[in-house]
Design an enzyme around this catalytic site. Structure first.
Site, PDB file in Angstrom:
ATOM      1  N   CYS A 116      44.430  41.167  37.506  1.00  0.00           N
ATOM      2  CA  CYS A 116      44.531  40.062  38.482  1.00  0.00           C
ATOM      3  C   CYS A 116      45.880  40.008  39.202  1.00  0.00           C
ATOM      4  CB  CYS A 116      44.258  38.731  37.802  1.00  0.00           C
ATOM      5  SG  CYS A 116      42.576  38.609  37.193  1.00  0.00           S
ATOM      6  N   HIS A 256      47.138  32.842  42.081  1.00  0.00           N
ATOM      7  CA  HIS A 256      45.910  33.506  41.663  1.00  0.00           C
ATOM      8  C   HIS A 256      44.941  32.428  41.158  1.00  0.00           C
ATOM      9  CE1 HIS A 256      43.028  36.009  39.741  1.00  0.00           C
ATOM     10  NE2 HIS A 256      43.404  35.694  38.517  1.00  0.00           N
ATOM     11  N   ASN A 286      37.002  33.379  40.228  1.00  0.00           N
ATOM     12  CA  ASN A 286      38.081  34.359  40.078  1.00  0.00           C
ATOM     13  C   ASN A 286      37.614  35.715  40.624  1.00  0.00           C
ATOM     14  OD1 ASN A 286      40.049  36.120  39.273  1.00  0.00           O
ATOM     15  ND2 ASN A 286      40.138  35.423  37.145  1.00  0.00           N
TER      16      ASN A 286
END
Ligand code: UT7
Length: 332
Positions: A116, A256, A286
């Protein structure tokens, strides 16, 4: 000679059409809209449907949109880095596929894997090449088809992830605008808490690995949460203080999008009110490498030349980091 910095001069994104909402998920696994919303902030996510369609489909669309909106000649792009955890294939790189399909005939490129945090790692890498003067125009793509590695019978992971991606154009700037600082970290000891067990060289794909469901995301949610919430907040605070920025100096936090609670904790540590935080996790979940470019794309029209932005991420590896940007343009 004036110092060269790398500035983002355009951003574009792509999300697939299909919307998988919490009520549809509640028919697939034992979960509820209330649980997902209160624990993560997610209401729906996008899924890339269609046989043979991989992450490159989203990267290509984002790059084509970027070139079109800026009227940029594809031949002028010298480098493309694709941050992804779900490449189309083990090799060649998804970056190569994107370059071919988007007509970037003079660009070299490669994929970057940092889960990520990959988009920030890639932004850091590309910006250093521009600062050195060796590259003048680069594109950084962050895209993932997370649905390709998610077990839709596992309620602890399938509610979190979605598909999507974005791309930014990077060009040199000599007026003190653009990427001004990057702080990146990694700690491989964290790999035990978040990984994909099979499909790599340590455990190649076999009948057994498929039967044992070892090609899906394995995540110990609570352990990852504990690290994510402290590391992302700490690195956001670190880059602020290192650059002498107070909360009043920051226009936007671009975090994020893994869990709304992690985002809130980061903003809190940095002393930032909700109205300075980009949040679209409710729509997309996500998307791993897609989250930050998708935020920049959605907020692009609200960004002004000179705005101070802090980008922050945490992901598998573990990897984490923050980037300080003085935004380089107003959108007409
Ligand atoms: O982006 C890269 C890095 N990843 C992250 O940052 C993710 C970090 N982790 C998280 O965001 C959270 O840990 C999750 C969202 C993954 C899970 O939330 P949590 O509050 O940590 O839940 P939990 O894993 O502690 O589970 C609590 C309970 C358990 O039931 P029991 O054992 O208390 O009876 C789970 O089985 O919630 C249960 N549960 C669910 N219930 C309904 C887990 N998933 C679900 C679900 N629906 N989808």
């Amino acid at each position: 000679m004036a110092k060269i910095t790398a500035a983002i001069t355009a951003v574009h994104g792509y999300v697939p059409e299909y919307v998988l909402n919490n009520s549809e998920l509640a028919q697939m696994v034992d979960t509820t809209d209330e649980w997902i919303t209160s624990r993560t902030g997610i209401r729906e996510r996008r899924i890339l449907k269609g046989e043979g369609k991989g992450t490159s489909v989203m990267g290509i669309a984002a790059v084509q949109g970027l070139l079109k909106k800026t009227n940029t000649n594809p031949d002028s792009i010298e480098l493309l880095i694709c941050a992804t955890t779900t490449p189309d294939m083990q090799f060649p790189a998804t970056a190569n596929i994107i370059c071919d399909m988007a007509g970037l005939k003079h660009a070299w490129g490669y994929d970057l894997q940092a889960a990520c945090s990959g988009f920030l790692y890639a932004l850091t890498t590309a910006s250093r090449m521009i600062e050195s003067g060796s590259i003048r125009r680069a594109i950084v793509v962050g895209a993932d088809k997370m649905s390709s590695i998610i077990d839709y019978t596992d309620r602890s992971t399938c509610v979190i992830f979605g598909d999507g991606g974005g791309a930014v154009l990077l060009e040199p700037n000599t007026h003190g605008l653009g990427i001004l600082d990057c702080i990146m970290y990694s700690d491989g000891a964290g790999r035990i808490h978040l990984h994909q067990k099979a499909g790599g060289s340590a455990m190649p794909a076999s009948k057994e690995t498929v039967e044992k469901k070892l090609h899906y995301v394995y995540q110990e949610g609570q352990a990852v949460y504990k690290f994510a919430v402290s590391r992302m907040a700490d690195v956001g605070y670190e880059i602020m203080t290192k650059n002498g920025l107070g909360p009043e100096d920051i226009a936007w936090l671009v975090p994020h999008q893994a869990n709304k609670r992690i985002i809130d904790a980061t903003a809190h540590k940095m002393g930032l009110p909700d109205n300075k935080v980009m949040i679209n996790i409710q729509k997309y979940g996500n998307t791993t490498n897609g989250t930050i470019p998708l935020c920049l794309w959605e907020w692009e029209k609200q960004l002004h030349k000179g705005d101070n932005l802090i980008l922050a991420a945490f992901g598998g590896g573990f990897t984490w980091g923050a980037v300080y940007i003085k935004w380089a343009y107003d959108t007409k």
